[in-house]
Design a protein around this motif. Structure first.
Motif, PDB file in Angstrom:
ATOM      1  N   UNK A 283       0.776  -1.245   0.000  1.00 32.72           N
ATOM      2  CA  UNK A 283       0.000   0.000   0.000  1.00 32.72           C
ATOM      3  C   UNK A 283       0.809   1.297   0.000  1.00 32.72           C
ATOM      4  N   UNK A 284       2.128   1.220  -0.121  1.00 30.15           N
ATOM      5  CA  UNK A 284       2.909   2.449  -0.270  1.00 30.15           C
ATOM      6  C   UNK A 284       2.557   3.102  -1.607  1.00 30.15           C
ATOM      7  N   UNK A 285       2.644   4.419  -1.699  1.00 33.31           N
ATOM      8  CA  UNK A 285       2.220   5.118  -2.922  1.00 33.31           C
ATOM      9  C   UNK A 285       3.275   5.186  -4.012  1.00 33.31           C
ATOM     10  N   UNK A 286       4.440   4.560  -3.801  1.00 35.94           N
ATOM     11  CA  UNK A 286       5.579   4.742  -4.710  1.00 35.94           C
ATOM     12  C   UNK A 286       5.236   4.495  -6.175  1.00 35.94           C
ATOM     13  N   UNK A 287       4.519   3.411  -6.451  1.00 40.40           N
ATOM     14  CA  UNK A 287       4.193   3.089  -7.834  1.00 40.40           C
ATOM     15  C   UNK A 287       3.345   4.162  -8.486  1.00 40.40           C
ATOM     16  N   UNK A 288       2.347   4.641  -7.770  1.00 41.68           N
ATOM     17  CA  UNK A 288       1.493   5.692  -8.323  1.00 41.68           C
ATOM     18  C   UNK A 288       2.255   6.999  -8.496  1.00 41.68           C
ATOM     19  N   UNK A 289       3.089   7.329  -7.545  1.00 39.39           N
ATOM     20  CA  UNK A 289       3.874   8.558  -7.670  1.00 39.39           C
ATOM     21  C   UNK A 289       4.813   8.476  -8.872  1.00 39.39           C
ATOM     22  N   UNK A 290       5.381   7.295  -9.101  1.00 38.16           N
ATOM     23  CA  UNK A 290       6.262   7.118 -10.259  1.00 38.16           C
ATOM     24  C   UNK A 290       5.487   7.273 -11.563  1.00 38.16           C
ATOM     25  N   UNK A 291       4.285   6.703 -11.617  1.00 34.28           N
ATOM     26  CA  UNK A 291       3.474   6.808 -12.834  1.00 34.28           C
ATOM     27  C   UNK A 291       3.086   8.252 -13.110  1.00 34.28           C
ATOM     28  N   UNK A 292       2.687   8.971 -12.076  1.00 32.20           N
ATOM     29  CA  UNK A 292       2.311  10.378 -12.249  1.00 32.20           C
ATOM     30  C   UNK A 292       3.496  11.201 -12.743  1.00 32.20           C
ATOM     31  N   UNK A 293       4.677  10.915 -12.195  1.00 28.20           N
ATOM     32  CA  UNK A 293       5.871  11.652 -12.617  1.00 28.20           C
ATOM     33  C   UNK A 293       6.201  11.359 -14.076  1.00 28.20           C
ATOM     34  N   UNK A 294       6.111  10.092 -14.465  1.00 29.45           N
ATOM     35  CA  UNK A 294       6.429   9.731 -15.848  1.00 29.45           C
ATOM     36  C   UNK A 294       5.444  10.360 -16.829  1.00 29.45           C
ATOM     37  N   UNK A 295       4.180  10.422 -16.428  1.00 20.55           N
ATOM     38  CA  UNK A 295       3.162  10.998 -17.303  1.00 20.55           C
ATOM     39  C   UNK A 295       3.158  12.523 -17.265  1.00 20.55           C
ATOM     40  N   UNK A 296       3.715  13.089 -16.197  1.00 22.23           N
ATOM     41  CA  UNK A 296       3.661  14.533 -16.027  1.00 22.23           C
ATOM     42  C   UNK A 296       2.261  15.020 -15.721  1.00 22.23           C
ATOM     43  N   UNK A 297       1.519  14.214 -14.952  1.00 25.64           N
ATOM     44  CA  UNK A 297       0.120  14.502 -14.637  1.00 25.64           C
ATOM     45  C   UNK A 297      -0.031  14.672 -13.129  1.00 25.64           C
ATOM     46  N   UNK A 298      -0.833  15.644 -12.716  1.00 22.56           N
ATOM     47  CA  UNK A 298      -1.107  15.840 -11.294  1.00 22.56           C
ATOM     48  C   UNK A 298      -2.033  14.744 -10.785  1.00 22.56           C
ATOM     49  N   UNK A 299      -1.895  14.408  -9.512  1.00 18.60           N
ATOM     50  CA  UNK A 299      -2.706  13.336  -8.930  1.00 18.60           C
ATOM     51  C   UNK A 299      -4.199  13.603  -9.087  1.00 18.60           C
ATOM     52  N   UNK A 300      -4.601  14.843  -8.907  1.00 16.23           N
ATOM     53  CA  UNK A 300      -6.025  15.184  -8.989  1.00 16.23           C
ATOM     54  C   UNK A 300      -6.581  15.046 -10.398  1.00 16.23           C
ATOM     55  N   UNK A 301      -5.699  14.985 -11.395  1.00 11.43           N
ATOM     56  CA  UNK A 301      -6.134  14.875 -12.787  1.00 11.43           C
ATOM     57  C   UNK A 301      -6.098  13.438 -13.299  1.00 11.43           C
ATOM     58  N   UNK A 302      -5.897  12.499 -12.386  1.00 13.89           N
ATOM     59  CA  UNK A 302      -5.852  11.085 -12.758  1.00 13.89           C
ATOM     60  C   UNK A 302      -6.922  10.329 -11.983  1.00 13.89           C
ATOM     61  N   UNK A 303      -7.146   9.084 -12.370  1.00 18.76           N
ATOM     62  CA  UNK A 303      -8.023   8.191 -11.620  1.00 18.76           C
ATOM     63  C   UNK A 303      -7.377   6.815 -11.621  1.00 18.76           C
ATOM     64  N   UNK A 304      -7.446   6.139 -10.474  1.00 18.27           N
ATOM     65  CA  UNK A 304      -6.862   4.809 -10.327  1.00 18.27           C
ATOM     66  C   UNK A 304      -7.970   3.767 -10.296  1.00 18.27           C
ATOM     67  N   UNK A 305      -7.724   2.636 -10.940  1.00 21.76           N
ATOM     68  CA  UNK A 305      -8.675   1.524 -10.938  1.00 21.76           C
ATOM     69  C   UNK A 305      -8.028   0.363 -10.204  1.00 21.76           C
ATOM     70  N   UNK A 306      -8.607  -0.019  -9.071  1.00 20.29           N
ATOM     71  CA  UNK A 306      -8.010  -1.028  -8.201  1.00 20.29           C
ATOM     72  C   UNK A 306      -9.050  -2.068  -7.785  1.00 20.29           C
ATOM     73  N   UNK A 307      -8.544  -3.175  -7.224  1.00 19.36           N
ATOM     74  CA  UNK A 307      -9.450  -4.250  -6.798  1.00 19.36           C
ATOM     75  C   UNK A 307      -9.153  -4.750  -5.397  1.00 19.36           C
ATOM     76  N   UNK A 308      -8.303  -4.043  -4.647  1.00 20.25           N
ATOM     77  CA  UNK A 308      -7.909  -4.542  -3.330  1.00 20.25           C
ATOM     78  C   UNK A 308      -7.709  -3.387  -2.360  1.00 20.25           C
TER      79      UNK A 308
END
Length: 222
Positions: free
Chosen positions: A143-168
Motif C-alpha cells: 500500500x505504499x504510494x511509490x508506484x502511483x507517484x512514479x506513474x504520475x511523474x512519468x506521465x507529467x500529470x497531477x494526482x487530482x487529474x488522474x483516476x486509479x482503478x483497483x481491486x484490493x
C-alpha cells in the motif's frame, strides 16, 4: 472535466491471474518434491514472491536456499503461462480501446514487468499504455504510494487529474496515499469495507457504466 490519465492495476483488474500464480508456484516447487496446497500457494499474492519462498524454505528448516533462483523459475513459468493463455476480465479490451485518445493510460502493479508485457503483447493492447510501473520500478510496494507517484511523474500529470482503478484494499490505499481519486472494481467481490471511499463498479462492463465511473461519457451511445 474527465481525468487526464487512467492508472490501472494489473492482477485482478485487467488480468485474471490469481490461478496462474498458484499453479506456477505449485509446478515450480514440485521439482523439489513438494506438493503445495492451493491456499498456501495463494499466499504469495498477499505478500511477495520472495517473501513467500523464503518463508517456505524457513519452515522446512532449509538454510541458504537459492530463494532468488526459485523465484526466477516461478516467474519465468508464470510469464509464459500468461503469454500463452492471457485471461482478460470481461470488458477490458472495449474499455481500453474506448479510452484511447481520450486519456493517457498507464499500469501500476506490484507484479513483475514480464507478466504485464506478456499479457499486453498477447492481447494486442500494448500500444494503448504509455507506461508500466511494475515491481521492479518501486522502492516500496502497495500500500505504499511509490508506484502511483512514479506513474504520475512519468506521465507529467497531477494526482487530482488522474483516476486509479483497483481491486484490493492495498491498491486503493496506495492510490489514496498518492492523492489519486479511486475506482474499485469488484469482479467477483461485492462492495464492502474494502471499497469505502472509492467509486465502486461490479465489473468493467457494460462499457457505458465503466466509462461513467471513470468520468467519461459513452460516445457510442450518441
Amino acid at each position: 472535466m474527465p481525468p487526464t490519465a487512467v492508472l490501472f492495476d494489473f492482477d485482478g483488474v485487467l488480468a485474471d491471474t490469481e490461478n496462474v500464480h498458484v499453479v506456477a508456484w505449485q509446478r515450480t516447487l514440485v521439482r523439489l518434491g513438494w506438493e503445495i496446497p492451493d491456499d498456501v500457494a495463494a499466499r504469495a499474492g498477499a505478500t511477495d514472491d520472495r517473501a513467500f519462498a523464503a518463508e517456505l524454505f524457513a519452515r522446512r528448516g532449509i538454510e541458504d536456499a537459492d530463494v532468488d533462483g526459485w523465484v526466477r523459475k516461478k516467474q519465468e513459468l508464470a510469464a509464459s503461462m500468461i503469454g500463452l493463455s492471457p485471461r482478460a476480465f470481461p470488458g477490458v479490451a472495449p474499455l481500453v480501446r474506448a479510452l484511447a485518445g481520450r486519456a493517457r493510460l498507464a499500469i501500476v502493479s506490484t507484479t513483475w514487468r514480464e507478466n504485464v508485457d506478456a499479457f499486453l503483447a498477447a492481447t494486442g493492447l500494448a500500444d494503448a499504455f504509455e507506461h508500466v510501473v511494475a515491481k521492479q520500478d518501486a522502492a516500496e510496494l502497495k500500500p505504499a504510494p511509490d508506484g502511483y507517484l512514479a506513474a504520475l511523474e512519468r506521465l507529467g500529470v497531477a494526482a487530482a487529474d488522474a483516476v486509479a482503478v483497483e481491486d484490493s484494499p492495498r491498491g486503493l490505499a496506495a492510490a489514496e496515499a498518492a492523492g489519486v481519486p479511486r475506482v474499485a472494481v469488484g469482479h467477483r467481490l461485492e462492495a464492502g469495507d474494502w471499497s469505502i471511499g472509492a467509486t465502486f463498479i461490479p465489473a468493467l462492463e457494460p462499457l457505458a457504466d465503466a466509462l461513467a465511473a471513470l468520468g467519461f461519457a459513452d460516445r457510442s451511445a450518441s
